[in-house]
Structure formats: structure tokens, C-alpha cells
Design an enzyme around this catalytic site. Structure first.
Site, PDB file in Angstrom:
ATOM      1  N   SER A   1       0.802  -1.224   0.000  1.00 25.68           N
ATOM      2  CA  SER A   1       0.000   0.000   0.000  1.00 25.68           C
ATOM      3  C   SER A   1       0.839   1.281   0.000  1.00 25.68           C
ATOM      4  O   SER A   1       0.492   2.231  -0.710  1.00 25.68           O
ATOM      5  CB  SER A   1      -0.974  -0.013   1.181  1.00 25.68           C
ATOM      6  OG  SER A   1      -1.894  -1.052   1.014  1.00 25.68           O
TER       7      SER A   1
ATOM      8  N   LYS B   1      -8.068  -6.106  11.237  1.00 26.07           N
ATOM      9  CA  LYS B   1      -9.281  -5.715  10.497  1.00 26.07           C
ATOM     10  C   LYS B   1     -10.578  -5.883  11.291  1.00 26.07           C
ATOM     11  O   LYS B   1     -11.530  -5.137  11.087  1.00 26.07           O
ATOM     12  CB  LYS B   1      -9.389  -6.521   9.203  1.00 26.07           C
ATOM     13  CG  LYS B   1      -8.431  -6.093   8.117  1.00 26.07           C
ATOM     14  CD  LYS B   1      -8.738  -6.874   6.857  1.00 26.07           C
ATOM     15  CE  LYS B   1      -7.856  -6.476   5.700  1.00 26.07           C
ATOM     16  NZ  LYS B   1      -8.295  -7.068   4.434  1.00 26.07           N
TER      17      LYS B   1
ATOM     18  N   ASP C   1     -12.795  -3.817   0.070  1.00 21.73           N
ATOM     19  CA  ASP C   1     -12.400  -5.024  -0.665  1.00 21.73           C
ATOM     20  C   ASP C   1     -13.475  -5.475  -1.657  1.00 21.73           C
ATOM     21  O   ASP C   1     -13.157  -5.929  -2.768  1.00 21.73           O
ATOM     22  CB  ASP C   1     -12.084  -6.173   0.306  1.00 21.73           C
ATOM     23  CG  ASP C   1     -10.691  -6.046   0.909  1.00 21.73           C
ATOM     24  OD1 ASP C   1      -9.840  -5.360   0.306  1.00 21.73           O
ATOM     25  OD2 ASP C   1     -10.451  -6.627   1.987  1.00 21.73           O
TER      26      ASP C   1
ATOM     27  N   ALA D   1     -13.308 -19.498   2.276  1.00 18.44           N
ATOM     28  CA  ALA D   1     -14.263 -18.917   3.237  1.00 18.44           C
ATOM     29  C   ALA D   1     -13.514 -18.090   4.277  1.00 18.44           C
ATOM     30  O   ALA D   1     -13.995 -17.896   5.377  1.00 18.44           O
ATOM     31  CB  ALA D   1     -15.085 -20.024   3.899  1.00 18.44           C
TER      32      ALA D   1
HETATM   33  N1  LIG Z   1      -6.119  -9.491  -4.714  1.00 23.56           N
HETATM   34  C1  LIG Z   1      -6.363  -8.936  -3.542  1.00 23.56           C
HETATM   35  O1  LIG Z   1      -6.522  -7.719  -3.403  1.00 23.56           O
HETATM   36  C2  LIG Z   1      -6.481  -9.826  -2.351  1.00 23.56           C
HETATM   37  C3  LIG Z   1      -7.141  -9.373  -1.186  1.00 23.56           C
HETATM   38  C4  LIG Z   1      -7.240 -10.241  -0.101  1.00 23.56           C
HETATM   39  C5  LIG Z   1      -6.673 -11.505  -0.180  1.00 23.56           C
HETATM   40  N2  LIG Z   1      -6.048 -11.894  -1.324  1.00 23.56           N
HETATM   41  C6  LIG Z   1      -5.499 -13.252  -1.444  1.00 23.56           C
HETATM   42  O2  LIG Z   1      -6.554 -14.165  -1.219  1.00 23.56           O
HETATM   43  C7  LIG Z   1      -6.058 -15.339  -0.580  1.00 23.56           C
HETATM   44  C8  LIG Z   1      -6.863 -15.627   0.700  1.00 23.56           C
HETATM   45  O3  LIG Z   1      -6.710 -14.566   1.630  1.00 23.56           O
HETATM   46  P1  LIG Z   1      -7.529 -14.526   3.013  1.00 23.56           P
HETATM   47  O4  LIG Z   1      -7.187 -13.235   3.656  1.00 23.56           O
HETATM   48  O5  LIG Z   1      -8.952 -14.878   2.813  1.00 23.56           O
HETATM   49  O6  LIG Z   1      -6.820 -15.715   3.821  1.00 23.56           O
HETATM   50  P2  LIG Z   1      -7.436 -16.624   5.001  1.00 23.56           P
HETATM   51  O7  LIG Z   1      -8.477 -15.867   5.761  1.00 23.56           O
HETATM   52  O8  LIG Z   1      -6.257 -17.180   5.715  1.00 23.56           O
HETATM   53  O9  LIG Z   1      -8.173 -17.829   4.208  1.00 23.56           O
HETATM   54  C9  LIG Z   1      -7.437 -18.777   3.478  1.00 23.56           C
HETATM   55  C10 LIG Z   1      -8.381 -19.619   2.648  1.00 23.56           C
HETATM   56  O10 LIG Z   1      -7.597 -20.543   1.878  1.00 23.56           O
HETATM   57  C11 LIG Z   1      -8.014 -21.888   2.177  1.00 23.56           C
HETATM   58  N3  LIG Z   1      -6.868 -22.801   2.142  1.00 23.56           N
HETATM   59  C12 LIG Z   1      -5.619 -22.583   2.629  1.00 23.56           C
HETATM   60  N4  LIG Z   1      -4.839 -23.669   2.417  1.00 23.56           N
HETATM   61  C13 LIG Z   1      -5.630 -24.596   1.797  1.00 23.56           C
HETATM   62  C14 LIG Z   1      -5.399 -25.929   1.316  1.00 23.56           C
HETATM   63  N5  LIG Z   1      -4.192 -26.510   1.426  1.00 23.56           N
HETATM   64  N6  LIG Z   1      -6.431 -26.572   0.725  1.00 23.56           N
HETATM   65  C15 LIG Z   1      -7.643 -25.968   0.591  1.00 23.56           C
HETATM   66  N7  LIG Z   1      -7.919 -24.727   1.037  1.00 23.56           N
HETATM   67  C16 LIG Z   1      -6.922 -24.051   1.630  1.00 23.56           C
HETATM   68  C17 LIG Z   1      -8.593 -21.797   3.580  1.00 23.56           C
HETATM   69  O11 LIG Z   1      -9.439 -22.899   3.797  1.00 23.56           O
HETATM   70  P3  LIG Z   1      -9.746 -23.411   5.328  1.00 23.56           P
HETATM   71  O12 LIG Z   1     -10.834 -22.525   5.836  1.00 23.56           O
HETATM   72  O13 LIG Z   1     -10.151 -24.818   5.143  1.00 23.56           O
HETATM   73  O14 LIG Z   1      -8.456 -23.260   6.087  1.00 23.56           O
HETATM   74  C18 LIG Z   1      -9.345 -20.462   3.485  1.00 23.56           C
HETATM   75  O15 LIG Z   1     -10.556 -20.603   2.777  1.00 23.56           O
HETATM   76  C19 LIG Z   1      -4.562 -15.073  -0.319  1.00 23.56           C
HETATM   77  O16 LIG Z   1      -3.835 -15.646  -1.359  1.00 23.56           O
HETATM   78  C20 LIG Z   1      -4.459 -13.565  -0.379  1.00 23.56           C
HETATM   79  O17 LIG Z   1      -3.169 -13.123  -0.804  1.00 23.56           O
HETATM   80  C21 LIG Z   1      -5.944 -11.082  -2.396  1.00 23.56           C
END
Ligand SMILES: NC(=O)c1ccc[n+]([C@@H]2O[C@H](COP(=O)([O-])OP(=O)(O)OC[C@H]3O[C@@H](n4cnc5c(N)ncnc54)[C@H](OP(=O)(O)O)[C@@H]3O)[C@@H](O)[C@H]2O)c1
Length: 279
Positions: free
Chosen positions: A22, A71, A107, A134
Site C-alpha cells: 500500500s 481488520k 475489498d 471462506a
Molecule cells: N487481490 C487482492 O486484493 C487480495 C485481497 C485479499 C486476499 N487476497 C489473497 O486471497 C487469498 C486468501 O486470503 P484470506 O485473507 O482470505 O486468507 P485466510 O483468511 O487465511 O483464508 C485462506 C483460505 O484458503 C483456504 N486454504 C488454505 N490452504 C488450503 C489448502 N491446502 N487446501 C484448501 N484450502 C486451503 C482456507 O481454507 P480453510 O478454511 O479450510 O483453512 C481459506 O478458505 C490469499 O492468497 C491472499 O493473498 C488477495
């Protein structure tokens, strides 16, 4: 650029904060628009959250972005939290105004604006979407999709309880799909979104054959390191429109910048290049 005594100040709080893009992104806009202002990375430990936010507010900051792990916790410090942020259950943008803190979450906005830019404004409200994940990001995307008028959002996550909690929070247009049935659920979709961390550098790939996905579907991956994920490559090979995750990061920054610095900023190829150089 040097700052005057009247410089407008904002920043991002997180713990740790070194990974945040950011400051680079807002710094690019401040420089491009010749604004007398600064946007700082601020490392704030969880136990110092309230004292840090109050101190920045008292020092004349215009507001803050909020990242992991603050957050949810900052919601309690806000005098007002807007409706979307309440539904997402997290605040990522704070505006300090007239002694009050207004919390919002950009977001969902960032996700939809990126999708609009990546698809040429295609109407996606006529077919269901499948949302993988999720976690925090999935919550924002699910709210965005419901607000965009999608008839149904199929929600699919490895751990069923987390998906059940999200579905219960968001109402009947969200339907659960077991993780093991994700490939079958692709039939008839208008949109597939990966909001898991699968496919990210250092994480396992997303195991999802796209055989049943219609070629007319749009595929969006929130992961942006790498920019071209295996999912996006497979989607393009099928003839689907593929939308990468970097644009969401750039677009979600727009409302905060406008509120703090008084200028509606543009997401341009030059900005993408600049932020990517740091990736
Ligand atoms: N482009 C953007 O602006 C933006 C913004 C926010 C986030 N992101 C990206 O989005 C992704 C998720 O972020 P988040 O903040 O939501 O993270 P988070 O709250 O930690 O959630 C991670 C998610 O990934 C799943 N997951 C992790 N390892 C897994 C595996 N081995 N097999 C199946 N599912 C798995 C988790 O499932 P479980 O619930 O089963 O653990 C959960 O649904 C990240 O890569 C982040 O960099 C991008």
C-alpha cells in the site's frame, strides 16, 4: 517530494507491515498528482492498537488502511461502521473526521471494479458463481457478488464449518458445495473465483480440472503472486476470460485515497507496472 507543514497524512497499520504494497501504491498516486501528503507503513502490535489509532487520530492523520491482524479489532474503535463492512465483518479503511472514526471496507468494491475492468463490464448477474474459500477475502467477495445481484453464490471451502458460518451470515442466496465436489459444481457457472491461498507462491497449487466449466465463464483469481496463476492459465486455455488479482488490490485503495487526499485516483497500466516491480 518534500512535505509542507500542512501535508495530508495517512498510512496502513498492520503487524507485521513490511510486506504491504500500500505505501508504494499510494506513494505513486501522491507523486503523480503532486499532492502535499504522505502515506506511511505503520507497524502496530495488537496490544498497542487502540493507543496507536487514538494517537494518529490526535496527531491530525486523515485516516488509515487496516491490514492483518487488525481488520476485525478496529471495528470497536470506530464511531460508525458502514453497512457493507458490517456484513463483511471487517474494516480495512478508516477516515478520521470531526473527531470521529468512520470505518468501511473497500475489498468488495475493489473486487467488483477489477472484475468490471477485466471483463469490459460484462453482466455477470444472470448465472451462478462458485466461490472457493471462506476466509477474510472470501467474505468480501461473497458480499460483493450478492450486492451485484447474482442469483446464487455456491460456496466451497476445505473446512466445512468455516463455510457454514459464512453462509449462515449471508443468507439464502449462498449455497454450500462440499470441497470434494468442486469440479462437478463448475457446470453452468458464469463466474469462478479463487479466494483461497492455493496457487500462491509457496502454497500448493489449486487442484481443479476445468473440464465442466463453460467457455463463456469468467475466472477470477485473488492470488497475485504469481500474477499468472495455474488457474488463470488453464482458464485462458479454455477460452474463458481470466482476471488476475492485482487489480483488486489497486482498486480497493481508491476510496481511501480519495477520502484522505481529496482526489479520485486512477488505476492505470503505469500503476500496475510500478506495483508489480516490487512483487
Ligand atoms: N487481490 C487482492 O486484493 C487480495 C485481497 C485479499 C486476499 N487476497 C489473497 O486471497 C487469498 C486468501 O486470503 P484470506 O485473507 O482470505 O486468507 P485466510 O483468511 O487465511 O483464508 C485462506 C483460505 O484458503 C483456504 N486454504 C488454505 N490452504 C488450503 C489448502 N491446502 N487446501 C484448501 N484450502 C486451503 C482456507 O481454507 P480453510 O478454511 O479450510 O483453512 C481459506 O478458505 C490469499 O492468497 C491472499 O493473498 C488477495
Amino acid at each position: 517530494m518534500s512535505l509542507s507543514g500542512k501535508a495530508l497524512l495517512a498510512g496502513v497499520i498492520g503487524w507485521p507491515i513490511g510486506h504491504s504494497r500500500s505505501p508504494r501504491l499510494h506513494g505513486f498516486w501522491l507523486e503523480s498528482y503532486g499532492i502535499d501528503g504522505a502515506y506511511l507503513p505503520l507497524a502496530v502490535a495488537p496490544e498497542k492498537l487502540e493507543v496507536a489509532v487514538r494517537g494518529l487520530q490526535a496527531s491530525g492523520f486523515r485516516g488509515l488502511n487496516v491490514t492483518i491482524p487488525h481488520k476485525e479489532a478496529v471495528m470497536a474503535l470506530c464511531d460508525r461502521v458502514d453497512e457493507r463492512a458490517r456484513r463483511i465483518g471487517a474494516v480495512n479503511t478508516m477516515v478520521f473526521e470531526n473527531g470521529e472514526i468512520h470505518g468501511s471496507n473497500s475489498d468488495a468494491f475493489g473486487f467488483l471494479e477489477n472484475l468490471k475492468a477485466g471483463t469490459g463490464g460484462r453482466d455477470l448477474s444472470t448465472a451462478p458463481a462458485l466461490l472457493l474459500g471462506a476466509g477474510g477475502a472470501a467474505r468480501a467477495v461473497a458480499v460483493a457478488l450478492l450486492d451485484a445481484g447474482l442469483p446464487e453464490v455456491l460456496l466451497c471451502n476445505r473446512s466445512a464449518e468455516r463455510a457454514e458460518r459464512l453462509a449462515a451470515d449471508l443468507g439464502p442466496r449462498v449455497r454450500l458445495v462440499p470441497w470434494a465436489e468442486r469440479a462437478e459444481a463448475l457446470a453452468g457457472l458464469g463466474l469462478l473465483v479463487n479466494s483461497t491461498s492455493l496457487g500462491m507462491n509457496g502454497q500448493p497449487p489449486l487442484d481443479l480440472p476445468l473440464k465442466r466449466l463453460p467457455a463463456e465463464a469468467v475466472v477470477s483469481d485473488l492470488v497475485y503472486t504469481p500474477l499468472e496463476t495455474g488457474l488463470l492459465t488453464a482458464a485462458r486455455a479454455k477460452g474463458c476470460v481470466a482476471v488476475d488479482g492485482l487489480g483488486m488490490l489497486l482498486h480497493q485503495a481508491r476510496p481511501g485515497f480519495q477520502a484522505w487526499f481529496g482526489k479520485a485516483p486512477a488505476v492505470t497500466p503505469a500503476l500496475r507496472e510500478f506495483v508489480l516491480k516490487d512483487a
